[in-house]
Design a protein around this motif. Structure first.
Motif, mmCIF file in Angstrom:
data_model
loop_
_atom_site.group_PDB
_atom_site.id
_atom_site.type_symbol
_atom_site.label_atom_id
_atom_site.label_comp_id
_atom_site.label_asym_id
_atom_site.label_seq_id
_atom_site.Cartn_x
_atom_site.Cartn_y
_atom_site.Cartn_z
ATOM 1 N N GLY A 15 1.048 -1.328 -0.031
ATOM 2 C CA GLY A 15 0.017 0.237 0.199
ATOM 3 C C GLY A 15 0.742 1.277 -0.148
ATOM 4 N N GLY A 16 0.154 2.220 -0.319
ATOM 5 C CA GLY A 16 0.922 3.770 -0.134
ATOM 6 C C GLY A 16 0.145 4.750 -0.581
ATOM 7 N N LYS A 17 0.525 6.069 -0.329
ATOM 8 C CA LYS A 17 0.067 7.103 -0.731
ATOM 9 C C LYS A 17 0.400 8.067 -1.366
ATOM 10 N N LEU A 18 0.216 8.883 -2.569
ATOM 11 C CA LEU A 18 0.696 9.696 -3.130
ATOM 12 C C LEU A 18 -0.141 10.921 -2.599
ATOM 13 N N PHE A 19 0.617 12.316 -2.998
ATOM 14 C CA PHE A 19 0.341 13.649 -2.781
ATOM 15 C C PHE A 19 1.175 14.548 -3.427
ATOM 16 N N ALA A 20 0.365 15.868 -3.601
ATOM 17 C CA ALA A 20 0.731 17.211 -4.310
ATOM 18 C C ALA A 20 -0.541 17.722 -4.328
ATOM 19 N N SER A 21 1.188 19.251 -4.110
ATOM 20 C CA SER A 21 -0.379 20.288 -3.525
ATOM 21 C C SER A 21 0.705 21.507 -4.579
ATOM 22 N N TYR A 22 -0.119 22.547 -4.694
ATOM 23 C CA TYR A 22 0.575 23.545 -5.589
ATOM 24 C C TYR A 22 -0.540 25.061 -4.817
ATOM 25 N N GLY A 23 0.610 25.722 -4.333
ATOM 26 C CA GLY A 23 0.284 27.031 -4.031
ATOM 27 C C GLY A 23 1.262 28.755 -4.565
ATOM 28 N N GLU A 24 0.252 29.654 -3.644
ATOM 29 C CA GLU A 24 1.480 30.804 -4.103
ATOM 30 C C GLU A 24 3.091 30.911 -3.642
ATOM 31 N N LEU A 25 3.551 31.996 -4.424
ATOM 32 C CA LEU A 25 4.759 32.036 -4.351
ATOM 33 C C LEU A 25 5.363 30.825 -5.010
ATOM 34 N N ASN A 26 4.262 29.676 -5.957
ATOM 35 C CA ASN A 26 5.215 28.453 -6.502
ATOM 36 C C ASN A 26 5.632 27.526 -5.803
ATOM 37 N N GLU A 27 4.394 27.850 -4.752
ATOM 38 C CA GLU A 27 4.653 26.454 -3.886
ATOM 39 C C GLU A 27 4.240 25.449 -4.437
ATOM 40 N N VAL A 28 5.460 24.020 -4.314
ATOM 41 C CA VAL A 28 5.052 22.986 -5.127
ATOM 42 C C VAL A 28 5.568 22.070 -4.060
ATOM 43 N N ASN A 29 4.677 20.895 -3.447
ATOM 44 C CA ASN A 29 4.732 20.067 -2.105
ATOM 45 C C ASN A 29 4.386 18.369 -2.958
ATOM 46 N N VAL A 30 4.952 17.238 -2.804
ATOM 47 C CA VAL A 30 5.157 16.926 -3.274
ATOM 48 C C VAL A 30 5.753 15.465 -2.232
ATOM 49 N N ASN A 31 5.037 14.087 -1.925
ATOM 50 C CA ASN A 31 5.605 13.632 -1.771
ATOM 51 C C ASN A 31 5.182 11.688 -1.211
ATOM 52 N N GLY A 32 5.814 10.842 -1.434
ATOM 53 C CA GLY A 32 4.679 9.238 -1.702
ATOM 54 C C GLY A 32 5.229 9.037 -0.469
ATOM 55 N N ASN A 33 4.661 7.232 -0.231
ATOM 56 C CA ASN A 33 5.329 7.000 0.396
ATOM 57 C C ASN A 33 4.833 5.141 0.365
ATOM 58 N N LEU A 34 5.225 4.625 0.303
ATOM 59 C CA LEU A 34 5.272 3.474 0.267
ATOM 60 C C LEU A 34 5.466 1.686 0.960
ATOM 61 N N ASN A 35 4.224 1.457 1.836
ATOM 62 C CA ASN A 35 4.818 0.106 2.470
ATOM 63 C C ASN A 35 4.281 -1.053 1.766
ATOM 64 N N LEU A 36 5.795 -1.831 1.419
ATOM 65 C CA LEU A 36 6.059 -3.072 1.166
ATOM 66 C C LEU A 36 6.203 -4.515 1.727
ATOM 67 N N PRO A 37 5.415 -5.159 2.079
ATOM 68 C CA PRO A 37 6.019 -6.904 3.339
ATOM 69 C C PRO A 37 7.206 -7.223 2.519
ATOM 70 N N LEU A 38 7.550 -7.944 3.007
ATOM 71 C CA LEU A 38 8.487 -8.600 2.575
ATOM 72 C C LEU A 38 8.590 -10.289 2.441
ATOM 73 N N SER A 39 8.001 -10.287 3.934
ATOM 74 C CA SER A 39 7.417 -11.560 4.587
ATOM 75 C C SER A 39 6.370 -11.378 5.168
ATOM 76 N N ALA A 40 6.166 -12.884 5.739
ATOM 77 C CA ALA A 40 5.341 -12.923 6.958
ATOM 78 C C ALA A 40 5.311 -12.183 8.337
ATOM 79 N N ASN A 41 7.270 -11.650 8.732
ATOM 80 C CA ASN A 41 7.330 -10.876 9.345
ATOM 81 C C ASN A 41 8.296 -9.654 8.751
ATOM 82 N N THR A 42 8.230 -9.619 8.028
ATOM 83 C CA THR A 42 9.625 -8.092 7.070
ATOM 84 C C THR A 42 8.382 -7.911 6.572
ATOM 85 N N ALA A 43 8.589 -6.037 6.933
ATOM 86 C CA ALA A 43 8.286 -5.491 5.968
ATOM 87 C C ALA A 43 8.945 -3.898 6.035
ATOM 88 N N LEU A 44 8.915 -3.439 4.822
ATOM 89 C CA LEU A 44 9.991 -1.796 4.297
ATOM 90 C C LEU A 44 8.887 -0.965 4.189
#
Length: 778
Positions: free
Chosen positions: A180-209
């Motif tokens: 799972g994960g999320k992507l976010f982006a916004s734009y505002g005055e003064l040419n404000e740009v904000n972009v971020n994203g995260n990813l949840n990646l299970p590697l096994s039944a007891n390990t996740a990145l």
């Protein structure tokens, strides 16, 4: 410090040995940083908030501390981008960006700051159980789980950097269930740009990145008319990776690494002229007489600079931590090993406010590093004695052999621009601070309704500092003699000077918790906070300052309650704080220095509440009254003394007793009010709307100094959006500081001028920002 290195190694070794031991028996109690649901299911009126303010997972309403909390998603939905924006969500919380008002401030008290080589913090910052002594590893809110604000001394568990409170931050842990994960982006005055994203990646039944990355930028908001440039622009980017490994139900490893970089256009000191000195002096008239022709009108709302010298700054912030949790029967053993580093890039600046070259400075930046090791054991929740106990060691280094500062002053410019090297060439300052501590904190449940709470921490600090200078090849000294225009006066490099201090002392708390009902609790504590001594040399002139240890006695009584099927939450407390030898910052006309004030009091009350009016509408608000004043503070006489204060000579030094003055940057009143609406449109669409109002009363930025006040102000934030009820996607609009309320980070004296000159220290938050945003979850 060979013995200290061995001690840190022994702590880390003991942690490894203890945590490598096999675990026999039952599941461990919930570890701090891995909260679980409260034992009792939440009532129909609303959900319980789980926090780790006491290093164990507990309902917010069960914690006998003045603590507030907010979720990361709630903060981001309001259009906020930085951790420091929590000041607009909680009353009694401010964040300063100038050296005499630096870092977080709680109940009016904050970090001493200063351009000194070693300044500790009154309000600590903790991220994922790691004490952060400098910089900010949370430059974007994209993977923030929650923020907790703990008010009053918290040194028992969080150490010497928490004598006035803690901002405790938890980021989202990886999970084993699904990608799972999320992507976010916004734009505002003064040419404000904000972009971020995260990813949840299970590697096994007891390990996740978990992986998170961000990019943010905005244009400048201060126009330099002499250079025809906009200052205050910023570009930052970074990433954080988290690996969670749970080989058994009783053992887990949590590894975190992060990196971020910030580049800023313009100097770190974003100054504009607020008030001019008298122009009766021909020298002042020559420096500032052309402002009208440049289109600059000095004043609080001035957004134009006349500095003829360009500026820029940059920094890299990175680190890693490893948290290991081991279940030992019903107990939990935790080891946290952390390392951090801050690398400042080259920077240049001028702080004379004039289009005439009066003061210029070039710095190679000051690098810092921090190593810490904590080992603690936590008892199970619900037992008669609930406690957390452990040991902690750290080493902080500020500066190295490659960090040099240099500054030049032309005191008679423009009439005779001879140069004085006020740093005596290239100045180098270094500090090393070592600390060891042992602590115990907990409560004894006398009955189901009544508990005695208490804790003790003893720490020992060693501080060593040094300074020297070398001949600056770019500004070599002239032979002894009268000053010559364009040449550097004769100077000699400063020989190596050293200073050291060491001391041990304690912090602690004692009190009670009375809970006649699950939804009602009374508590009271008497606490002692402690901030160790330091010896410091200023970064420019190498001036030595011996700073004594600071202590605070805090008395707090509070009540926490939930009413009407828990749809209403109402919490309040009163506090009485008495500081001795408060470590504070003073501007001596050239640079900021850290010094002690003999006595300081802060007293007041805080109220906060929320009301779930309907499933679609929620209201919240908070109010803080904090009356701060020096009871004994002998400091340098300011250039213009406030009415009611008189300077006197102590030998050849002019001093003033500033008793009765409030602390710099401390508002007496602050308040927030907010509303949130979640309105389902149909099965696939939901409309959301939120509003937030923030107010802080008048503050002043220099004790007993005239013309350094900032009027009270209020800001309004708005956010609205439409999206899927499950949060799979959302598009929205936002406004920060909707009415474009102008305010400054500080108002301080203008250096190198006749009395009365003042400058505004500008901040981006003092400008309106309108923008749009979009996010998607998967």
């Amino acid at each position: 410090m060979r013995k200290f290195n061995q001690t840190i190694a022994m702590l880390a070794g003991a942690s490894a040995v203890a945590l490598a031991a096999p675990a026999f028996a039952q599941d461990a109690a919930a570890a701090a940083g891995a909260p679980q649901e409260a034992a009792d299911a939440p009532a129909s009126g609303g959900a319980d908030i789980v926090v780790t303010a006491t290093r164990r997972a507990e309902r917010l309403q069960d914690v006998p501390i003045a603590v507030s909390a907010i979720g990361g998603d709630q903060l981001a939905e309001g259009g906020f981008q930085r951790l420091t924006d929590i000041q607009y969500q909680f009353s009694g919380v401010q964040f300063g960006t100038s050296p005499n008002d630096s870092g977080f401030r709680l109940r009016g008290v904050g970090t001493a700051g200063g351009f000194s080589s070693s300044s500790e913090q009154n309000v600590g910052t903790v991220v994922d159980n790691v004490v952060i002594p400098f910089g900010n590893p949370i430059n974007s809110l994209g993977d923030l789980e929650r923020v907790e604000v703990l008010k009053g001394p918290q040194g028992t568990q969080f150490g010497k950097n928490a004598s006035s409170g803690v901002v405790n931050i938890t980021t989202k842990k990886p999970t084993f269930d699904k990608i799972g994960g999320k992507l976010f982006a916004s734009y505002g005055e003064l040419n404000e740009v904000n972009v971020n994203g995260n990813l949840n990646l299970p590697l096994s039944a007891n390990t996740a990145l978990g992986v998170f990355g961000f990019y943010r930028r905005n244009d400048g908001f201060l126009h330099n008319v002499t250079l025809d440039k906009d200052w205050g622009g910023e570009k930052s980017y970074g990433a954080r990776a988290k690996l969670l490994f749970e080989p058994s139900d009783t053992l887990s490893f949590y590894l975190i690494g992060d990196y971020s970089k910030i580049d800023r256009t313009g100097p770190g000191q974003l100054w504009t002229l607020a008030r001019l000195p008298s122009l009766a002096n021909p020298l002042m008239a020559a420096r500032f007489g052309n402002l009208g022709a440049l289109g600059i009108v000095p004043g609080f709302d001035n957004t134009k600079s006349a500095e003829e010298y360009d500026g820029y700054t940059s920094e890299q912030n990175y680190g890693a931590s490893l948290e290991i949790n081991l279940g030992l029967g019903d107990y939990n053993l935790t080891s946290i090993t952390a390392w951090r580093r801050l690398d400042e890039g080259d920077q240049v600046f001028a702080i004379d406010g004039s289009s005439v070259p009066v003061f210029t400075a070039q710095q190679s930046g000051v690098d810092q590093s921090f190593l810490s090791q904590e080992l603690r054991i936590t008892s199970p929740s619900g037992s008669a004695l609930e406690f957390t106990s452990g040991v902690y060691g750290s080493r902080r280094k500020v500066g190295d052999d490659n960090d040099f500062n240099r500054a030049q002053l032309r005191p008679a410019a423009p009439f005779n621009p001879f140069i004085v090297s006020i740093s005596a060439g290239q100045s180098n300052t270094q500090t090393r601070s070592d600390s060891l501590a042992a602590f115990f904190d907990g409560k004894f449940n006398v009955s189901e309704q009544f508990a005695v709470i208490g804790g003790l921490r003893y720490q020992y600090d060693w501080v060593k500092s040094s300074t020297f200078s070398i001949i600056d090849p770019a500004y070599p000294p002239s032979p002894p003699g009268p000053p010559v225009a364009g040449q550097v006066n004769y100077y000699e490099a400063r020989p190596l000077a050293t200073g050291s201090t060491k001391k041990g002392d304690w912090s602690g708390r004692f009190g009670f918790q009375f809970k006649p009902d699950r939804d009602l609790m009374f508590y009271g504590t008497v606490a002692r906070g402690y901030l160790g001594p330091t010896v410091t040399f200023s970064g420019l002139t190498g001036q030595k300052v011996d700073v004594g240890p600071q202590t605070v006695r805090d008395v707090t009584f509070g009540v926490k309650s939930q009413l009407f099927d828990r749809t209403v939450t109402l919490n309040a407390n009163v506090f009485f704080d008495k500081y001795k030898n408060l470590q504070t910052s003073v501007f001596n006309g050239l640079e900021f220095l850290t010094e002690n004030a003999g006595g300081f009091d802060a007293k007041g009350f805080e109220v906060e509440g929320s009301w779930r009016v309907t499933p679609e509408l929620a209201l919240n608000g908070s109010f803080t009254y904090s009356d701060t004043k020096f009871t004994d503070y002998i400091t340098a006489c300011p250039d213009v003394v406030k009415s009611g204060y008189t300077c006197y000579l102590d030998g050849t030094t002019s001093l003033v007793q500033a008793a009765g003055e409030p602390l710099s940057g401390a508002p007496k009143y602050s308040a927030t009010a907010g509303a949130d609406v979640r309105l389902p449109i149909n099965d696939s669409l939901t409309f959301d709307w939120s509003a937030n109002f923030y107010y802080r009363s008048r503050v002043q930025y220099a004790a007993a100094q005239a013309y350094t006040d900032q009027p009270g102000y209020g800001t309004i934030g708005l956010s609205a959006g439409i999206g899927h009820p499950d949060g799979n996607w959302r598009i929205g609009v936002f406004a920060r500081n909707l009415l474009d309320q102008r305010f400054q980070s500080a108002v301080i004296g203008l250096p190198f001028s006749d009395p009365g000159g003042r400058v505004n220290w500008m901040t981006r938050e003092g400008r309106r920002t309108l923008g749009v945003s979009a996010e998607m979850r998967f």
